[in-house]
Write an enzyme that holds these catalytic residues in place. Structure first.
Site, PDB file in Angstrom:
ATOM      1  CD  GLU A 204     -95.448  25.428  61.172  1.00 44.97           C
ATOM      2  OE1 GLU A 204     -96.373  25.863  60.461  1.00 44.97           O
ATOM      3  OE2 GLU A 204     -95.566  25.214  62.393  1.00 44.97           O
ATOM      4  CD  GLU A 280     -98.780  22.443  58.261  1.00 40.45           C
ATOM      5  OE1 GLU A 280     -99.404  23.284  58.959  1.00 40.45           O
ATOM      6  OE2 GLU A 280     -97.904  21.681  58.715  1.00 40.45           O
TER       7      GLU A 280
END
Length: 639
Positions: A204, A280
């Protein structure tokens, strides 16, 4: 070139005489190599690996769907890895994903730990044995609701440290860590016969994005050390636009079908026709102390998973099984307010914290079973639980009495933060508590920057707390010799956000009384590792008094007559502290909730007598209770 083939070629070359002896090729022609016999059968069909071709993933020449689930080996007792992986396989998933926590694997510079619960290779090989592929997420930063996002705290000894950038002090440490880690990972790759089919580049980064050279550096660091499988990035909606890396497949993180449509449209515009993957899909969420227990309805989960697959996307369930933030590994968030994560990493995931089935599991097993094409293996039996009889503390040691067994304190003119204490071979202290003492001769207003929570004492009397919101406290006038003490707890370093460089713990800078800096400190490191408790031999403990002095350690024993079973420790009447069973740190408890019990794995108990130590900061309850079911505030794992 396979290692066995290379070795044979080198051996053949070394057998050739020197040119002075005549033309080797003419006198003794090399035999024609039969590659089919030199390449092992299990490698013969492993040439291409996982590839992104058009809209599809291909594993060798076959279309491949990634149906993955996340389990973090460091949050699950090693004795239960097989159980959790078999439950994953029985749910119809084909791929395990896991993070790799740098801070746990290199607790001190150059000292690596891949033993016991940190045996990454054993975990990956077990997944392979069970029939699961693996996507590895080695960081170096992993977020994961773990302290400092998995980065070692000793990096913060450098006052100019810039984490997650190409700052020299950071990349030099990453390089040394990757040198060691990748020597373990490379042989586990698909093209080397292992189960690892893809590797994630950092985590991320688009939502951090402080150095455009950083992600290319991490990509190159992986490739230079022999990573040859498909590379991926992973970003949420806040970072996707800035997280793209040339030559790396972008994937997305989300929880709603609305986000799915937005993010896949964006991905198509940026990287064209490529396989879609939700790296995710959040099956629940983590909890913070003082907040609610987060839940996500199982019907909503099934609806979103179905929509993701129907949209032609591969998927990874984060989390499939969350496990536990044993010890002090939990992270924290700090946007408007500082909020530390609870010990349980149940996450309202597909399996509970203790590995039990949920409504989510049953619905997802039916769903994946309907599209698998082959019958799923039967789910393993549940692991039994036990409600042991309550136990009462019998021995006690106040923190103030314990200090004399801790050796000489560190003496410093001004406060030293936790990371910069001259201990542990110059690596400072990572976790736990730290105690500051100094002498004062007057009353007044005490002020300072305390991270994260400091209980203030005059001699041994508690007068209140300093933390992020309370930065000043009145110190009353006491006649005679007065010792001012601050017991500071590192409640967990922030694991996500832009302020990770500012995560030093303890007293940060000077401590002031009436705006004058205090001097001449005595500092005790209270890291509460196993070695910490070895100082307290049997002769150091006293019988429990009617009115204990806090903070204090309380010693009990739990008798187990049969095979030890999982249980949950309930601390009704206790306020805030940490529990240790046979030297294992179960984690923190705090009566503000939402977590009301601590998971105690059966393998951490033994038949016979088990030592139980509770470190309590403020108020002890009458007993320690054990229950078969966890309690998280008003929500008891309703799924």
């Amino acid at each position: 070139m396979p290692g066995a083939v290379l070795a044979l070629l080198l051996a053949a070359a070394s057998a050739c005489p020197s040119p002075a002896a005549g033309p080797c090729a003419e006198e003794r022609p090399l035999p024609r190599l039969d590659w089919s016999t030199l390449v092992p059968l299990w490698l013969r069909h492993r040439q291409l690996g996982l590839q992104a071709k058009g809209w599809n993933f291909m594993l060798e020449d076959s279309t491949f769907w990634i149906f993955g689930g996340s389990i973090h080996y460091f949050r699950v007792p090693k004795e239960y890895w097989r159980d959790r992986l078999l439950k994953m396989k029985a749910c119809g998933l084909n791929t395990l994903t896991t993070y790799v926590p740098w801070n746990l694997h290199e607790p001190e510079r150059g000292r690596f730990d891949f033993s016991g619960n940190l045996d990454l290779e054993a975990f990956v090989l077990m997944a392979s044995e069970i029939g699961l592929w693996v996507i590895l997420r080695p960081g170096p930063y992993i977020c994961s609701e773990i302290d400092l996002g998995g980065l070692p705290s000793w990096l913060l000894q450098d006052p100019g440290m810039r984490l997650r950038t190409t700052y020299k002090g950071f990349t030099e440490a990453v390089d040394l860590y990757f040198d060691h880690l990748m020597s373990r990972v490379v042989p586990l790759q698909y093209k080397r016969g292992g189960p690892i089919i893809a590797v994630q580049v950092e985590n991320e980064y688009g939502s951090y994005n402080k150095d455009p050279a950083y992600m290319p550096y991490v990509k190159k660091a992986l490739e230079d050390r022999g990573i040859v499988e498909l590379l991926l990035t992973s970003d949420n909606k806040d970072g996707l636009s800035k997280g793209i890396v040339h030559g790396v497949l972008a994937t997305i993180n989300l929880q709603s079908t609305h986000e799915l449509q937005l993010l896949t449209t964006f991905l198509f515009n940026v990287q064209g026709t490529q396989p879609k993957m939700v790296m995710e899909y959040w099956t629940g969420w983590f909890d913070s102390w003082g907040g609610p227990h987060n839940i996500l309805d199982s019907s909503e989960v099934l609806k979103t998973v179905s929509a993701i697959v129907d949209a032609g996307s591969s998927i990874n369930l984060y989390m499939f099984h969350g496990g536990t933030n044993f010890g002090f590994m939990n992270g924290a968030m700090h946007f408007h307010d500082y909020k530390s994560d609870v010990t349980s990493y149940d996450y309202d995931a597909v399996l509970t914290e203790a590995g039990d089935y949920t409504a989510k599991y049953m619905k997802l097993r039916d769903f994946f079973g309907s599209i698998s094409g082959t019958p799923l293996p039967p789910p393993p039996d549940l692991i039994p639980k036990m409600s042991y009889e309550p136990i009462t503390p019998v021995l006690y040691l106040s923190l103030w009495d314990a200090l004399k067994y801790m050796g000489e304190p560190i003496k410093a003119e001004t406060p030293i933060n936790m990371e910069n204490l001259p201990i542990n071979g110059g690596n400072g202290q990572s976790f736990g508590y730290i105690l500051y003492e100094t002498n004062i001769a007057s009353s007044g207003i005490l002020s300072g920057r305390v991270r994260d929570r400091g209980q203030v004492f005059v001699n041994t009397v508690s007068i209140g707390f300093l933390d992020y919101k309370t930065t000043k406290i009145a110190v009353p006038l006491i006649q005679g010799y007065t010792v001012l003490r601050l017991l500071v707890e590192n409640r967990g370093r922030v694991n996500y956000g832009e302020n990770i460089d500012d995560q030093r713990k303890g007293l940060i800078g000077n401590l002031y009384l009436n705006d004058s800096p205090l001097k001449k400190f005595r500092i005790y490191s209270l890291d509460m590792k196993k070695s910490f408790f070895q100082r307290f031999g049997p002769d150091k403990w006293s019988s429990l008094p009617e009115t204990p002095t806090f903070p204090a350690f309380f010693l009990s024993s739990l008798s187990v007559s049969s095979t030890p079973c999982d249980t949950f420790l309930k601390l009704e009447g206790w306020e805030k502290g940490v529990v240790f069973i046979n030297g294992q740190n179960l984690g923190r408890y705090w009566n503000i909730g939402p977590q009301k019990t601590l998971y105690l794995p059966g393998p951490w108990l033994s038949s016979g007598i088990n030592q139980v130590i509770v470190f309590e900061e403020m108020m002890a309850g009458p007993a320690l209770q054990f229950t078969e079911t966890p309690h998280l505030g008003r929500n008891q794992y309703i799924k």
